[in-house]
Design an enzyme around this catalytic site. Structure first.
Site, PDB file in Angstrom:
ATOM      1  N   LYS A  73       0.827  -1.205   0.000  1.00 27.01           N
ATOM      2  CA  LYS A  73       0.000   0.000   0.000  1.00 27.01           C
ATOM      3  C   LYS A  73       0.865   1.259   0.000  1.00 27.01           C
ATOM      4  O   LYS A  73       1.933   1.282   0.607  1.00 27.01           O
ATOM      5  CB  LYS A  73      -0.925  -0.009   1.213  1.00 27.01           C
ATOM      6  CG  LYS A  73      -1.882  -1.203   1.226  1.00 27.01           C
ATOM      7  CD  LYS A  73      -2.675  -1.290   2.512  1.00 27.01           C
ATOM      8  CE  LYS A  73      -1.791  -1.600   3.699  1.00 27.01           C
ATOM      9  NZ  LYS A  73      -2.554  -1.875   4.937  1.00 27.01           N
ATOM     10  N   THR A 117      -6.809   8.872  10.159  1.00 24.97           N
ATOM     11  CA  THR A 117      -6.646   7.641   9.388  1.00 24.97           C
ATOM     12  C   THR A 117      -6.434   6.423  10.291  1.00 24.97           C
ATOM     13  O   THR A 117      -5.875   5.411   9.867  1.00 24.97           O
ATOM     14  CB  THR A 117      -5.461   7.776   8.416  1.00 24.97           C
ATOM     15  OG1 THR A 117      -4.285   8.149   9.159  1.00 24.97           O
ATOM     16  CG2 THR A 117      -5.728   8.828   7.357  1.00 24.97           C
ATOM     17  N   GLY A 155      -6.849   3.083  11.773  1.00 26.13           N
ATOM     18  CA  GLY A 155      -7.522   1.854  11.363  1.00 26.13           C
ATOM     19  C   GLY A 155      -7.692   1.657   9.879  1.00 26.13           C
ATOM     20  O   GLY A 155      -8.423   0.760   9.451  1.00 26.13           O
ATOM     21  N   THR A 156      -7.007   2.443   9.055  1.00 27.30           N
ATOM     22  CA  THR A 156      -7.200   2.309   7.607  1.00 27.30           C
ATOM     23  C   THR A 156      -6.732   0.952   7.079  1.00 27.30           C
ATOM     24  O   THR A 156      -7.356   0.376   6.191  1.00 27.30           O
ATOM     25  CB  THR A 156      -6.482   3.431   6.841  1.00 27.30           C
ATOM     26  OG1 THR A 156      -5.127   3.550   7.318  1.00 27.30           O
ATOM     27  CG2 THR A 156      -7.181   4.760   7.035  1.00 27.30           C
ATOM     28  N   GLY A 157      -5.630   0.436   7.622  1.00 23.13           N
ATOM     29  CA  GLY A 157      -5.146  -0.867   7.161  1.00 23.13           C
ATOM     30  C   GLY A 157      -6.115  -1.978   7.492  1.00 23.13           C
ATOM     31  O   GLY A 157      -6.371  -2.871   6.664  1.00 23.13           O
ATOM     32  N   CYS A 158      -6.668  -1.928   8.699  1.00 26.15           N
ATOM     33  CA  CYS A 158      -7.676  -2.910   9.110  1.00 26.15           C
ATOM     34  C   CYS A 158      -8.901  -2.820   8.206  1.00 26.15           C
ATOM     35  O   CYS A 158      -9.457  -3.831   7.759  1.00 26.15           O
ATOM     36  CB  CYS A 158      -8.097  -2.670  10.557  1.00 26.15           C
ATOM     37  SG  CYS A 158      -6.747  -2.581  11.739  1.00 26.15           S
TER      38      CYS A 158
END
Length: 274
Positions: free
Chosen positions: A176, A207, A209-212
């Site tokens: 990412k 942002t 928790g964006t990966g989760c």
């Protein structure tokens, strides 16, 4: 009788609700799935800091996975925080035992505020035990650098890291670009070809928790039967929406808005009487 597609998250718990299991359940629900959870660690955190972490006993983790698979088999599995090799081993063993499908692994190493959520000494265990079970691995740039051992400074660096990680045994690697500059470009390598998924960069600090959220959206869309690349594209659009309408909550990096589109427009294609 209504039926929702079941999806499972195996991850840590974020009591502030923006990341981890809480973000996963919101994301899967917002994408029209029935969300289930296996908690691997309890994290006392908020938007500004991580206070403490308590890992769940591996036997309880195994029992949670058994409870889900023996009764409501998920169509996809998202895996997040795996804090130590014992947890990694039990989760990997259960993935094999149940022949889990559509496995999306987000190799969580740090909270948004930079606090470590995995012992750096566990990287070798992650590579050896966990990565080979991923249909798609979704590291951000710092995580991809830790896993691949490569420095990433541009798009070509993302491609090199994605290729190196895919060659460690996962079916595909999605590096990412959220930590880069310019448009947010994610690079996928599937063992043969590279693909790019791009979205405008949104100027916000919120942002958390964006990966989760992104990895859970991929899992949800795979579970719903969307083709692989379309599932990632749909998930990219979803997480971009959630960031664009992020919430000004807390004193640090606020959470994304998982339900903004659902509240504004309803769930496209959903028939409550189906």
């Amino acid at each position: 009788m209504s039926v929702l597609t079941p999806v499972l998250s195996i991850a840590g718990s974020d009591c502030s609700g923006g990341a981890g299991i809480q973000a996963d359940l919101k994301t899967m629900s917002a994408n029209g799935c029935f969300a289930m959870s296996v908690i691997t660690s309890v994290v006392a955190e908020n938007t500004a800091r991580v206070i403490s972490v308590l890992d769940v006993d591996p036997k309880i983790i195994a029992d949670q996975i058994d409870a889900v698979f023996e009764d409501i088999r998920p169509k996809a599995v998202k895996i997040g925080m795996l804090d130590n090799p014992d947890i990694m081993q039990v989760v990997a063993g259960k993935l094999v035992e149940y022949q889990a499908e559509n496995v999306v692994i987000d190799p969580v190493m740090y909270a948004k505020n930079g606090a470590p959520l995995m012992d750096p000494n566990c990287i070798d265990s992650l590579i050896r035990i966990v990565i080979p079970h991923a249909d798609v691995l979704t590291p951000n740039i710092p995580e991809a650098e830790c896993i691949s051992g490569l420095k990433i400074t541009d798009l070509e660096g993302q491609k090199a890291a994605a290729k190196a990680i895919q060659e460690m045994g996962c079916t595909s690697a999605l590096v990412k670009g959220g930590h880069a500059t310019g448009d947010a470009i994610d690079v996928l390598y599937d063992g043969k070809d590279f693909y790019e998924f791009s979205a405008k960069r949104i100027n916000t600090k919120n942002t958390h928790g964006t990966g989760c959220t992104y990895s859970s959206a991929i899992a949800a869309n795979l579970a719903l039967g969307h083709p692989f690349h379309e599932a990632i594209d749909r998930a990219k659009k979803y997480v971009t929406m959630a960031i664009e309408h992020s919430l000004e909550l807390g004193n640090g990096n606020g959470p994304t808005n998982h339900f903004w589109d659902l509240y504004a427009h309803g769930l496209a294609g959903f028939d409550a009487n189906a």
